[in-house]
Design a protein around this motif. Structure first.
Motif, mmCIF file in Angstrom:
data_model
loop_
_atom_site.group_PDB
_atom_site.id
_atom_site.type_symbol
_atom_site.label_atom_id
_atom_site.label_comp_id
_atom_site.label_asym_id
_atom_site.label_seq_id
_atom_site.Cartn_x
_atom_site.Cartn_y
_atom_site.Cartn_z
ATOM 1 N N PRO A 5 25.336 9.448 32.096
ATOM 2 C CA PRO A 5 25.905 8.879 31.233
ATOM 3 C C PRO A 5 26.775 9.962 29.999
ATOM 4 C CG PRO A 5 23.988 8.216 30.760
ATOM 5 C CD PRO A 5 24.186 8.787 31.954
ATOM 6 N N GLY A 6 28.496 10.034 30.510
ATOM 7 C CA GLY A 6 29.200 11.202 29.212
ATOM 8 C C GLY A 6 29.673 12.000 30.440
ATOM 9 N N ALA A 7 30.351 10.883 31.773
ATOM 10 C CA ALA A 7 31.078 11.269 32.869
ATOM 11 C C ALA A 7 32.124 11.269 32.771
ATOM 12 C CB ALA A 7 29.991 11.862 33.960
ATOM 13 N N HIS A 8 33.070 12.138 33.276
ATOM 14 C CA HIS A 8 34.468 11.326 33.688
ATOM 15 C C HIS A 8 34.682 11.575 35.622
ATOM 16 C CE1 HIS A 8 35.538 15.809 32.759
ATOM 17 N NE2 HIS A 8 36.785 15.616 33.034
ATOM 18 N N LEU A 9 35.470 11.601 35.346
ATOM 19 C CA LEU A 9 36.286 11.572 36.366
ATOM 20 C C LEU A 9 37.651 12.399 36.926
ATOM 21 C CD1 LEU A 9 36.032 8.551 38.512
ATOM 22 C CD2 LEU A 9 34.536 10.698 39.294
ATOM 23 N N ASP A 10 38.332 12.882 36.965
ATOM 24 C CA ASP A 10 40.347 12.879 37.750
ATOM 25 C C ASP A 10 40.300 11.484 38.583
ATOM 26 O OD1 ASP A 10 39.570 14.887 36.195
ATOM 27 O OD2 ASP A 10 39.605 16.444 37.801
ATOM 28 N N LEU A 11 41.314 11.289 37.975
ATOM 29 C CA LEU A 11 41.978 10.080 38.690
ATOM 30 C C LEU A 11 43.167 10.352 39.204
ATOM 31 C CD1 LEU A 11 41.244 7.355 40.018
ATOM 32 C CD2 LEU A 11 42.618 6.496 37.695
ATOM 33 N N VAL A 12 43.659 10.563 40.790
ATOM 34 C CA VAL A 12 44.296 11.018 41.095
ATOM 35 C C VAL A 12 45.693 9.452 41.527
ATOM 36 C CG1 VAL A 12 45.934 12.615 42.567
ATOM 37 C CG2 VAL A 12 43.599 13.445 42.022
ATOM 38 N N LEU A 13 46.538 9.988 40.732
ATOM 39 C CA LEU A 13 47.276 7.785 40.547
ATOM 40 C C LEU A 13 48.632 8.408 42.265
ATOM 41 C CD1 LEU A 13 47.835 7.307 36.965
ATOM 42 C CD2 LEU A 13 46.056 6.445 38.626
ATOM 43 N N PRO A 14 48.664 6.814 42.039
ATOM 44 C CA PRO A 14 49.601 6.948 43.633
ATOM 45 C C PRO A 14 50.990 7.566 43.119
ATOM 46 C CG PRO A 14 49.282 4.847 43.365
ATOM 47 C CD PRO A 14 48.775 5.268 41.964
ATOM 48 N N SER A 15 51.714 8.807 41.910
ATOM 49 C CA SER A 15 52.900 9.373 41.876
ATOM 50 C C SER A 15 51.878 10.455 41.798
ATOM 51 C CB SER A 15 53.095 8.994 40.378
ATOM 52 O OG SER A 15 52.176 9.288 39.395
ATOM 53 N N GLY A 16 51.009 10.890 42.073
ATOM 54 C CA GLY A 16 50.244 11.828 41.805
ATOM 55 C C GLY A 16 49.758 12.651 41.265
ATOM 56 N N LEU A 17 50.201 12.220 39.931
ATOM 57 C CA LEU A 17 49.781 12.208 37.987
ATOM 58 C C LEU A 17 48.428 11.657 38.066
ATOM 59 C CD1 LEU A 17 52.074 9.640 35.588
ATOM 60 C CD2 LEU A 17 52.236 12.665 35.960
ATOM 61 N N VAL A 18 47.276 13.054 37.707
ATOM 62 C CA VAL A 18 46.712 13.424 37.670
ATOM 63 C C VAL A 18 45.597 12.865 36.453
ATOM 64 C CG1 VAL A 18 43.671 14.489 37.535
ATOM 65 C CG2 VAL A 18 46.519 15.061 39.380
ATOM 66 N N ARG A 19 44.835 11.745 35.376
ATOM 67 C CA ARG A 19 43.990 11.712 34.927
ATOM 68 C C ARG A 19 42.713 11.515 34.485
ATOM 69 N NH1 ARG A 19 48.909 12.784 33.655
ATOM 70 N NH2 ARG A 19 50.163 12.048 32.718
ATOM 71 N N GLN A 20 41.797 11.373 33.153
ATOM 72 C CA GLN A 20 40.791 11.571 32.782
ATOM 73 C C GLN A 20 40.470 10.393 32.702
ATOM 74 O OE1 GLN A 20 43.281 14.606 32.539
ATOM 75 N NE2 GLN A 20 42.225 14.840 34.606
ATOM 76 N N TYR A 21 38.814 9.682 33.007
ATOM 77 C CA TYR A 21 39.149 8.460 32.451
ATOM 78 C C TYR A 21 36.974 9.070 32.410
ATOM 79 C CZ TYR A 21 43.622 6.978 33.308
ATOM 80 O OH TYR A 21 44.953 6.484 32.579
ATOM 81 N N SER A 22 36.739 8.326 31.329
ATOM 82 C CA SER A 22 35.096 8.154 31.290
ATOM 83 C C SER A 22 34.350 7.373 31.921
ATOM 84 C CB SER A 22 34.976 7.633 29.919
ATOM 85 O OG SER A 22 34.978 9.053 29.079
ATOM 86 N N LEU A 23 33.329 7.783 33.029
ATOM 87 C CA LEU A 23 32.774 6.197 33.964
ATOM 88 C C LEU A 23 32.219 5.701 33.109
ATOM 89 C CD1 LEU A 23 31.470 8.671 36.067
ATOM 90 C CD2 LEU A 23 32.634 6.816 36.506
ATOM 91 N N CYS A 24 32.231 4.352 32.715
ATOM 92 C CA CYS A 24 31.478 3.318 32.095
ATOM 93 C C CYS A 24 30.778 2.234 32.609
ATOM 94 C CB CYS A 24 32.735 2.622 30.846
ATOM 95 S SG CYS A 24 34.362 1.912 31.501
ATOM 96 N N GLY A 25 30.337 2.531 34.076
ATOM 97 C CA GLY A 25 29.954 1.656 34.944
ATOM 98 C C GLY A 25 28.520 1.900 34.193
ATOM 99 N N ASP A 26 27.272 1.468 35.457
ATOM 100 C CA ASP A 26 26.322 1.793 35.957
ATOM 101 C C ASP A 26 25.673 3.015 37.054
ATOM 102 O OD1 ASP A 26 23.078 1.771 36.302
ATOM 103 O OD2 ASP A 26 23.803 -0.834 37.202
ATOM 104 N N PRO A 27 25.678 4.829 36.051
ATOM 105 C CA PRO A 27 25.256 5.005 36.838
ATOM 106 C C PRO A 27 23.925 5.266 38.343
ATOM 107 C CG PRO A 27 24.629 5.414 34.681
ATOM 108 C CD PRO A 27 25.236 4.503 34.809
ATOM 109 N N GLU A 28 23.756 3.691 38.452
ATOM 110 C CA GLU A 28 22.793 3.707 39.602
ATOM 111 C C GLU A 28 23.399 2.767 40.587
ATOM 112 O OE1 GLU A 28 19.928 4.517 39.468
ATOM 113 O OE2 GLU A 28 19.893 5.470 37.790
ATOM 114 N N ASP A 29 24.837 2.299 40.284
ATOM 115 C CA ASP A 29 25.556 1.525 41.193
ATOM 116 C C ASP A 29 26.538 2.608 41.775
ATOM 117 O OD1 ASP A 29 27.438 0.156 43.102
ATOM 118 O OD2 ASP A 29 28.526 -0.553 41.002
ATOM 119 N N ALA A 30 25.797 2.560 43.353
ATOM 120 C CA ALA A 30 26.194 4.394 44.298
ATOM 121 C C ALA A 30 28.047 4.073 44.938
ATOM 122 C CB ALA A 30 25.255 4.760 44.816
#
Length: 347
Positions: free
Chosen positions: A76-101
């Protein structure tokens, strides 16, 4: 009169310098697309994921389920860098289940006057779209504490939600103040109410119904031993930080300078060049005007791609990524600046 003429000449020269920097940046073959270069030492490589679900979960809020293989675990508290199709990079917090691998879940609010990342997620990303992600990284971890207070504003609920699930599972003591413009714009309300289980630990404040939250009253009775977490608009975080100096904050934009920025010089030691960084330009912009191949990605101080070694000078660190040890001799040139009038970079 001579002093006035001198001031006019200096101001004019500064304006011409800023315009020259911008012209050279825009003339670069890489402008404005970010470089998706290999990560700096120790930074995670990109993984490919596929959007399996794209769902509007509140007014203006879209949730993505990103499925992939060999996805790193997270807390909990972790985030991802998401690389969008355009090449833009944005940061989004993970809000799902940490046990879902098998998948990551993120959510983003549409920002009409933003820099385009949220609009791309809302309008161009669809089920079946392949994306790249980097991470997860966690600079907002859930620490051990006797009790917890959470303040979330709008989409700032996303990193808090997995924390609430974790605390509810172990029957820990927690309280949440969750505010938004309207109830319809506040995601995850139904789940949060279930996590509360009727214990009265959640205070929901919709601005169109009750105005803004009364932080002074709500935080006033907080136990000194409680861990306080806040994520939301900068104004909300600043107000909470003013009342609780040791608050845990999650930012997705660089911290603004207190008294405005000033120009300074940067020597590019290996290139044998000296450039002036105007008050309204970043080190990254100015350096790329001279060295267009200089790598960068998010341009917000989160991903580490633009990290450079500093040989001389005092750094004004404004990133949300580097450790104290890394800050001794390096900086993220997309957001950080000089504390004095000169820096020397190993470039």
């Amino acid at each position: 009169m001579p002093k006035l003429r001198t001031a006019v000449v200096v101001a004019g020269a500064a304006l011409l310098a800023r315009r020259a920097v911008r012209r050279r940046i825009q003339a670069s073959p890489l402008w404005p697309m970010p470089s998706l270069a290999e990560p700096i030492s120790g930074r995670p490589r990109a993984l490919t994921v596929t959007v399996s679900a794209h769902e509007e979960i509140a007014d203006g809020v879209v949730q993505l389920r990103l499925e992939g293989h060999g996805l790193p675990r997270w807390e909990p508290g972790a985030h991802l860098d998401l690389v969008l199709p355009s090449g833009l990079v944005r940061q989004y917090s993970l809000c799902g289940d940490p046990e879902d691998a098998s998948a990551y879940t993120v959510a983003t609010r549409l920002v009409g006057d933003g820099r385009g990342g949220s609009r791309e997620v809302h309008e161009r990303v669809r089920p079946g779209t392949e994306l790249q992600v980097r991470g997860p990284r966690n600079r907002f971890p859930l620490v051990e504490a006797p009790s917890y207070l959470f303040v979330a504003g709008g989409i700032g609920i996303t990193p808090v939600l997995p924390m609430l699930r974790s605390l509810a599972e172990r029957d820990a003591e927690w309280r949440l103040l969750y505010g938004g413009r309207t109830r319809a714009s506040m995601p995850f309300l139904e789940e949060i109410e279930k996590l509360d289980a009727g214990r009265g630990r959640v205070t929901l404040v919709a601005e169109d119904e009750a105005g803004r939250p009364d932080l002074a009253t709500w935080l006033g009775g907080a136990p000194k031993s409680a861990a306080v977490y806040c994520c939301g608009p900068e104004g909300l975080m600043a107000a909470v930080e003013e009342r609780v100096p040791r608050v845990h904050l999650e930012r997705f934009a660089p911290r603004a300078a207190a008294g405005g920025d000033v120009a300074f010089e940067v020597e590019l030691r290996r290139s044998g060049r000296v450039v002036t960084v105007p008050a309204d330009c970043t080190v990254l912009d100015t350096v790329r005007a001279e060295l267009p191949d200089t790598a960068y990605s998010c341009a917000q101080g989160f991903c580490g791609t633009c990290r450079q070694r500093v040989l001389e000078g005092e750094i004004d660190h404004r990133d949300e990524l580097l450790t104290d040890a890394e800050r001794d001799d390096s900086m993220l040139i997309c957001v950080s600046r000089a504390r004095g009038d000169r820096l020397v970079l190993d470039l």
